[in-house]
Design a protein around this motif. Structure first.
Motif, PDB file in Angstrom:
ATOM      1  N   ALA A  99       0.905  -1.011   0.096  1.00 49.17           N
ATOM      2  CA  ALA A  99      -0.140   0.170   0.082  1.00 49.17           C
ATOM      3  C   ALA A  99       0.773   1.371   0.002  1.00 49.17           C
ATOM      4  O   ALA A  99       0.526   2.041  -0.863  1.00 49.17           O
ATOM      5  CB  ALA A  99      -1.036   0.147   1.163  1.00 49.17           C
ATOM      6  N   ASP A 100       1.857   1.236   0.756  1.00 52.64           N
ATOM      7  CA  ASP A 100       2.913   2.367   0.933  1.00 52.64           C
ATOM      8  C   ASP A 100       3.557   2.466  -0.442  1.00 52.64           C
ATOM      9  O   ASP A 100       3.593   3.862  -0.909  1.00 52.64           O
ATOM     10  CB  ASP A 100       3.895   2.059   1.869  1.00 52.64           C
ATOM     11  N   TRP A 103       1.059   3.916  -2.860  1.00 50.68           N
ATOM     12  CA  TRP A 103       0.598   5.477  -2.617  1.00 50.68           C
ATOM     13  C   TRP A 103       1.636   6.546  -3.124  1.00 50.68           C
ATOM     14  O   TRP A 103       1.324   7.604  -3.590  1.00 50.68           O
ATOM     15  CB  TRP A 103       0.549   5.588  -1.129  1.00 50.68           C
ATOM     16  N   LYS A 104       2.951   6.020  -2.972  1.00 50.39           N
ATOM     17  CA  LYS A 104       4.327   6.884  -3.433  1.00 50.39           C
ATOM     18  C   LYS A 104       4.188   7.360  -4.842  1.00 50.39           C
ATOM     19  O   LYS A 104       4.325   8.361  -5.398  1.00 50.39           O
ATOM     20  CB  LYS A 104       5.565   6.463  -3.136  1.00 50.39           C
ATOM     21  N   GLN A 106       1.219   6.260  -7.293  1.00 50.80           N
ATOM     22  CA  GLN A 106      -0.164   6.439  -7.809  1.00 50.80           C
ATOM     23  C   GLN A 106      -1.230   6.436  -6.415  1.00 50.80           C
ATOM     24  O   GLN A 106      -1.792   5.532  -6.256  1.00 50.80           O
ATOM     25  CB  GLN A 106      -0.534   5.144  -8.555  1.00 50.80           C
ATOM     26  N   PRO A 107      -1.186   7.597  -5.836  1.00 49.98           N
ATOM     27  CA  PRO A 107      -2.298   7.796  -4.762  1.00 49.98           C
ATOM     28  C   PRO A 107      -3.758   7.533  -5.197  1.00 49.98           C
ATOM     29  O   PRO A 107      -4.232   8.185  -6.129  1.00 49.98           O
ATOM     30  CB  PRO A 107      -2.125   9.036  -4.051  1.00 49.98           C
ATOM     31  N   TYR A 186      -5.034   1.331   6.925  1.00 50.06           N
ATOM     32  CA  TYR A 186      -4.154   2.151   6.130  1.00 50.06           C
ATOM     33  C   TYR A 186      -4.977   3.354   5.417  1.00 50.06           C
ATOM     34  O   TYR A 186      -4.713   4.449   5.562  1.00 50.06           O
ATOM     35  CB  TYR A 186      -3.329   1.372   5.281  1.00 50.06           C
ATOM     36  N   TYR A 187      -6.132   2.618   4.694  1.00 46.14           N
ATOM     37  CA  TYR A 187      -6.810   3.575   3.889  1.00 46.14           C
ATOM     38  C   TYR A 187      -7.997   4.282   4.671  1.00 46.14           C
ATOM     39  O   TYR A 187      -8.391   5.412   4.476  1.00 46.14           O
ATOM     40  CB  TYR A 187      -7.757   2.770   2.769  1.00 46.14           C
ATOM     41  N   LYS A 190      -6.677   7.331   6.131  1.00 43.21           N
ATOM     42  CA  LYS A 190      -6.535   8.361   4.925  1.00 43.21           C
ATOM     43  C   LYS A 190      -7.891   9.164   4.425  1.00 43.21           C
ATOM     44  O   LYS A 190      -7.667   9.896   3.591  1.00 43.21           O
ATOM     45  CB  LYS A 190      -5.982   7.812   3.660  1.00 43.21           C
TER      46      LYS A 190
END
Ligand code: G5P
Ligand code: MG
Length: 218
Positions: A99-100, A103-104, A106-107, A186-187, A190
Motif C-alpha cells: 500500500a505504501d 501510494w508513493k 499512484q495515490p 491504512y486507507y 486516509k
C-alpha cells in the motif's frame, strides 16, 4: 449508451471470494474503467508458463502471498500501461508495504471494502469455476454457466482454481486476517475508505452504485 466518467483511481478490497471480481466486472461495465486484477494477471502468467508464472505458481497454489518486491514491481508496471482511463485495482495492495509503495507512485482516490461473512465465503469457493484467459468467473447456483463447464462467451473450458481447495482457502483467510486487514486501516486513516456489507453481491451492488454514481459520473 456509455456514461461519461471522471478519471479516477479506484481500489476494491475484501477477503478471498468476497466478490471483488464479481463487483469489479459490474463496475467496469457500468463506468467503463479498466479492471486491473493482480490474481487474474498472475494466473494468466502461470497458464502461459512465463518466467514470472513459474516463479509465483507455488505461492498461488498454496494460498500464500507472493513476496512484496515481486508484486510491487509487477503491479506498478501493469498500472503504468493504463492510459487515459480510470482504473480499478483488485487484489493489490495486500500488505501495508504494498500500500505504501503504491501510494508513493499512484495515490488512489477511492477505496471500496466488501464485508461478507466468512461462512458465506467458504460455501462459495466450493462452487466457483473460472475462465482463465478472461478471468470470467461463475458460481453454480448464482451465475451458472449456460453450458456446464464452458465459458459463456468463448465456449472454452472452465477450470477450478487450485487455491480453492479447502486447505488453501483456510491459508488464504488466515493470511487475509494477519497481512491484509491492516491495509483496510491504512486507507481508513486516509479517509478514503467506504465499506459495503452484505451476504450476496446483488445486495452489495446497489449500495456500490449509490456511492459511485455521484463520484464517477460527470
Ligand atoms: P486473488 O485472485 O486476488 P482472492 O483470494 O483475493 O484472490 P478471489 O478468490 O479472486 O479473491 P473475489 O474476486 O473476491 O475472490 O471473488 P469473486 O471471484 O468475485 O467471487 C467468488 C465466487 O463467489 C465466484 O465463484 C462468484 O461467482 C461467486 N459469487 C459472487 N457473488 C456471489 C453471491 O452473491 N452469491 C453466490 N452464491 N456466489 C457469489 O489472489 C489469488 C492469489 O494470488 C496471489 C496470492 O497467492 C493470492 O492467494 N496474489 C498476491 N500475492 C501477494 N500480493 C498481492 N497483491 C497478490 N495478489 C494476488
Ligand atoms: Mg478475484
Amino acid at each position: 449508451m456509455t456514461i461519461k466518467t471522471k478519471l479516477l483511481k479506484l481500489l476494491i478490497l475484501g477477503a478471498p471470494a468476497s466478490g471483488k471480481g464479481t463487483i469489479s466486472s459490474r463496475i467496469v461495465k457500468k463506468y467503463n474503467v479498466s479492471h486491473v486484477s493482480s490474481g487474474d494477471k498472475l494466473r494468466d502468467h502461470i497458464e502461459k508458463q512465463t518466467d514470472l508464472g513459474k516463479e509465483v505458481k507455488k505461492y498461488l497454489n498454496e494460498g500464500k502471498l507472493v513476496p512484496d518486491d515481486v508484486m510491487i514491481k509487477f503491479m506498478i508496471t501493469e498500472l503504468n500501461k493504463v492510459n487515459n482511463k480510470s482504473w480499478l485495482l483488485d487484489g493489490f495492495p495486500r500488505t501495508v508495504a504494498q500500500a505504501d509503495a503504491l501510494w508513493k507512485v499512484q495515490p488512489v482516490d477511492v477505496v471500496l471494502n466488501l464485508v461478507v461473512p466468512f461462512e458465506v465465503i467458504i460455501d462459495r469457493v466450493k462452487n466457483r469455476w473460472v475462465h482463465l484467459p478472461s478471468g470470467r468467473v461463475y458460481n453454480i447456483g448464482f451465475n451458472t454457466p449456460k453450458v456446464e463447464g464452458k465459458d459463456d462467451v468463448t465456449g472454452e473450458d472452465l477450470v477450478q482454481r487450485p487455491d480453492d481447495k479447502p486447505e488453501a482457502v483456510r491459508k488464504r483467510l488466515e493470511i487475509y486476517e494477519s497481512a491484509t486487514r491492516p491495509v483496510i486501516d491504512y486507507y481508513r486513516n486516509k479517509n478514503i475508505l467506504k465499506e459495503f456489507e452484505g451476504r450476496t453481491s446483488d445486495e452489495i451492488w446497489p449500495k456500490v452504485t449509490a456511492y459511485l454514481d455521484p463520484i464517477l459520473i460527470k
